[in-house]
Design an enzyme around this catalytic site. Structure first.
Site, PDB file in Angstrom:
ATOM      1  N   LYS A 188      41.024  29.437  59.253  1.00  0.00           N
ATOM      2  CA  LYS A 188      41.239  30.693  59.953  1.00  0.00           C
ATOM      3  C   LYS A 188      40.481  31.818  59.257  1.00  0.00           C
ATOM      4  O   LYS A 188      40.842  32.226  58.146  1.00  0.00           O
ATOM      5  CB  LYS A 188      42.721  31.058  60.017  1.00  0.00           C
ATOM      6  CG  LYS A 188      42.944  32.329  60.848  1.00  0.00           C
ATOM      7  CD  LYS A 188      44.260  32.985  60.575  1.00  0.00           C
ATOM      8  CE  LYS A 188      44.326  34.351  61.253  1.00  0.00           C
ATOM      9  NZ  LYS A 188      43.360  35.329  60.660  1.00  0.00           N
ATOM     10  N   GLY A 240      43.328  36.412  49.690  1.00  0.00           N
ATOM     11  CA  GLY A 240      43.714  37.669  50.314  1.00  0.00           C
ATOM     12  C   GLY A 240      44.602  38.479  49.391  1.00  0.00           C
ATOM     13  O   GLY A 240      44.522  38.368  48.158  1.00  0.00           O
ATOM     14  N   SER A 241      45.448  39.280  49.972  1.00  0.00           N
ATOM     15  CA  SER A 241      46.260  40.211  49.200  1.00  0.00           C
ATOM     16  C   SER A 241      47.361  39.492  48.429  1.00  0.00           C
ATOM     17  O   SER A 241      47.849  38.430  48.838  1.00  0.00           O
ATOM     18  CB  SER A 241      46.887  41.256  50.122  1.00  0.00           C
ATOM     19  OG  SER A 241      47.933  40.683  50.887  1.00  0.00           O
ATOM     20  N   THR A 242      47.765  40.102  47.327  1.00  0.00           N
ATOM     21  CA  THR A 242      48.839  39.538  46.521  1.00  0.00           C
ATOM     22  C   THR A 242      50.158  39.519  47.300  1.00  0.00           C
ATOM     23  O   THR A 242      50.941  38.573  47.184  1.00  0.00           O
ATOM     24  CB  THR A 242      48.991  40.334  45.221  1.00  0.00           C
ATOM     25  OG1 THR A 242      47.787  40.178  44.449  1.00  0.00           O
ATOM     26  CG2 THR A 242      50.171  39.849  44.401  1.00  0.00           C
ATOM     27  N   GLY A 245      50.053  36.639  49.586  1.00  0.00           N
ATOM     28  CA  GLY A 245      50.050  35.439  48.759  1.00  0.00           C
ATOM     29  C   GLY A 245      51.433  35.077  48.255  1.00  0.00           C
ATOM     30  O   GLY A 245      51.781  33.889  48.177  1.00  0.00           O
ATOM     31  N   CYS A 296      37.607  41.114  45.107  1.00  0.00           N
ATOM     32  CA  CYS A 296      38.846  40.927  44.349  1.00  0.00           C
ATOM     33  C   CYS A 296      38.615  41.070  42.855  1.00  0.00           C
ATOM     34  O   CYS A 296      39.513  41.473  42.118  1.00  0.00           O
ATOM     35  CB  CYS A 296      39.453  39.565  44.677  1.00  0.00           C
ATOM     36  SG  CYS A 296      38.312  38.186  44.429  1.00  0.00           S
TER      37      CYS A 296
END
Length: 493
Positions: A188, A240-242, A245, A296
């Site tokens: 995705k 992706g973002s923490t 996550g 990141c």
């Protein structure tokens, strides 16, 4: 070449972009679509299929069928040949892919041509050499008349969720390892930047991968959530973002799924007083302003020894002041726009926060609340910052650098490690001994000495603490997609 490249990209953009499920390009089951936006202009680029739960179900079923069927039965050497063929096709269509990546993500064409696309091809070529090197081992056990050996088998069906800052490259990071290991994939891409991945999907089918080996679903966060929640997924790989996550890690832990998480960062770079200051200034600036700060492992915190602090700050300030910020397809552009209106507002808010907290804005400016055209933010530099300020602790994901002086190496290491993140860190010094001594004390998955963020498919990448779990690339990345199976055989008469 420019004309043919542009024509190919525009031809691709002129048609509705479908999903790839089970070897077929198809509209979403519910008929939904969304529009992807050119961040250099704020204008529409293409209509893209919006996958729903029915599409997730079909894609996971197709991946399972391929794992149990044609792909699972394919010899290792053939897996390697297909990955190498895909690398060839990426190189053959490099101009078109670079154009699509720049249009969709706002990345300067000078960078997509020389970095993103060649690096994606290199990933597939490197991992194309791995399938025939995946070996088990024979273990000398104490049990008499017994042979004990291990096999390394693919984890299974993998959900791979790719971010918007390096769409094509991150897709290649994830696909290369999974396919080399023999897994099948439901991939995705990010809602903001699906186009280069959709073109890659066409090249995957052209390369000859069996139907269902790779499936591509486009959509929003609900699409990703449906994929993560599907019981037929054996492993999740997310970049992706923490915050997201943490949610995925909690779900995977409850179901005992394998998971790899490559998350956020607030990476420090340390300039010791004996450093080559010209190199350190150039590295510090590129480390944060590269990709408009949307990386990141961006070098978003700068700590320079007090003796050289002002010289370093002035050098970075001058580079920020003269940076060429502009549309992605302009060959002269060094730094393009932010990826979306949402990201533009987010970074603008952090700039306002920094000023409100009392930091000094030495370079850059707060952009207007409503951008005209593209989502452009000039490189910014704050000084007079303290470690408790939000701009020092939160991941901004934009071209915003905070800088502070230090007096001792111990203080520098303490400042560098004072973060919930642990993705990357850097040291600039002429002393090899000092460089390695400091590197050993930094809590980060990657440490760069007198450089910032080189990369290679053979080198593992990932973080500590809130920067993630596991590694991508290299042997460590491949092992994340393999399960060892221990086989015991009695040799007794």
């Amino acid at each position: 070449m420019r004309t043919s490249r542009a024509v190919a990209a525009r031809t691709f953009l002129s048609r509705p972009q479908p999903l790839l499920i089970g070897g077929r390009f198809t509209a979403a089951a519910a008929g939904r679509t969304f529009t992807t936006i050119d961040p250099s202009t704020g204008e529409a680029l293409a209509e893209v299929a919006h996958a729903g739960p029915e599409d997730v179900e079909a894609a996971v079923a197709a991946a399972r069928a391929a794992l149990d069927g044609a792909w699972g039965r394919l010899p290792a050497a053939e897996r390697g040949r297909l990955l190498t063929r895909l690398a060839d096709l990426v190189e053959e269509h490099a101009g078109e892919l670079a154009e699509l990546e720049s249009l969709d993500a706002g990345k300067p064409i000078s960078r997509t041509r020389t970095l993103d696309v060649p690096a994606a091809a290199a990933q597939f070529r490197y991992f194309g050499g791995w399938p025939t090197k995946i070996e088990g081992e024979t273990i000398p056990v104490a049990v008499p008349d017994t042979l004990c050996h291990t096999r390394k088998e693919p984890v299974g069906v993998c959900a791979q969720i790719v971010p918007w800052n390096f769409p094509l490259l991150m897709a290649s990071w994830k696909l290369g390892t999974a396919l080399a290991a023999g897994c099948t994939v439901v991939l995705k891409p990010a809602q903001q930047t699906p186009l280069s991945t959709l073109r890659l999907a066409e090249l995957i089918m052209e390369a000859g991968f069996p139907d269902g080996t790779v499936n591509v679903l486009t959509g929003d966060g609900r699409t990703g959530a449906a994929l993560v929640d599907h019981p037929g997924i054996d492993k999740i790989a997310f970049t992706g973002s923490t915050a997201v996550g943490r949610e995925i890690g909690a779900k995977a832990g409850a179901r005992f799924q394998r998971v790899t998480l490559e998350l956020g960062g607030k990476s420090p770079t340390i300039v010791l007083p004996d450093a080559d200051l010209d190199a350190a200034i150039a590295g510090a600036a590129e480390g944060i302003f590269f990709n408009t700060g949307q990386a990141c492992n961006a070098a978003s915190r700068l700590y320079a020894h007090r003796d050289v602090f002002e010289e370093v700050v002035e050098g970075v300030r001058e580079r920020a002041r003269t940076a060429r910020v502009g549309p992605a397809l302009d060959p002269a552009t060094e730094y393009g726009p932010l990826v979306s209106a949402e990201q533009y507002r987010r970074v603008r808010g952090h700039l306002l926060d920094g000023i409100a907290e009392g930091a000094t804005l030495r370079a850059g400016e707060v952009p207007p609340a409503d951008p005209e055209g593209g989502y452009f933010v000039r490189p910014a530099l704050f000084t007079d910052v303290t470690a408790d300020m939000r701009i020092c602790r939160r991941e901004i994901f934009g071209p915003v650098l905070v800088a502070a002086p230090f007096d001792t190496v111990d203080e520098a290491v303490e400042l560098a490690n004072d973060t919930e993140y642990g993705l990357a860190a850097g040291v600039w010094t002429r002393s090899l001994g000092a460089a390695h001594a400091v590197a050993a004390r930094l809590k980060a998955g990657s440490v760069y000495l007198n450089t910032w963020a080189p990369g290679d498919p053979a080198a593992p990448f990932g973080g500590l603490k809130a920067s993630g779990v596991g590694r991508e690339m290299g042997r460590a990345g491949l092992d994340a997609y393999l399960e060892p199976k221990t086989v015991w055989t009695s040799l007794a008469p």
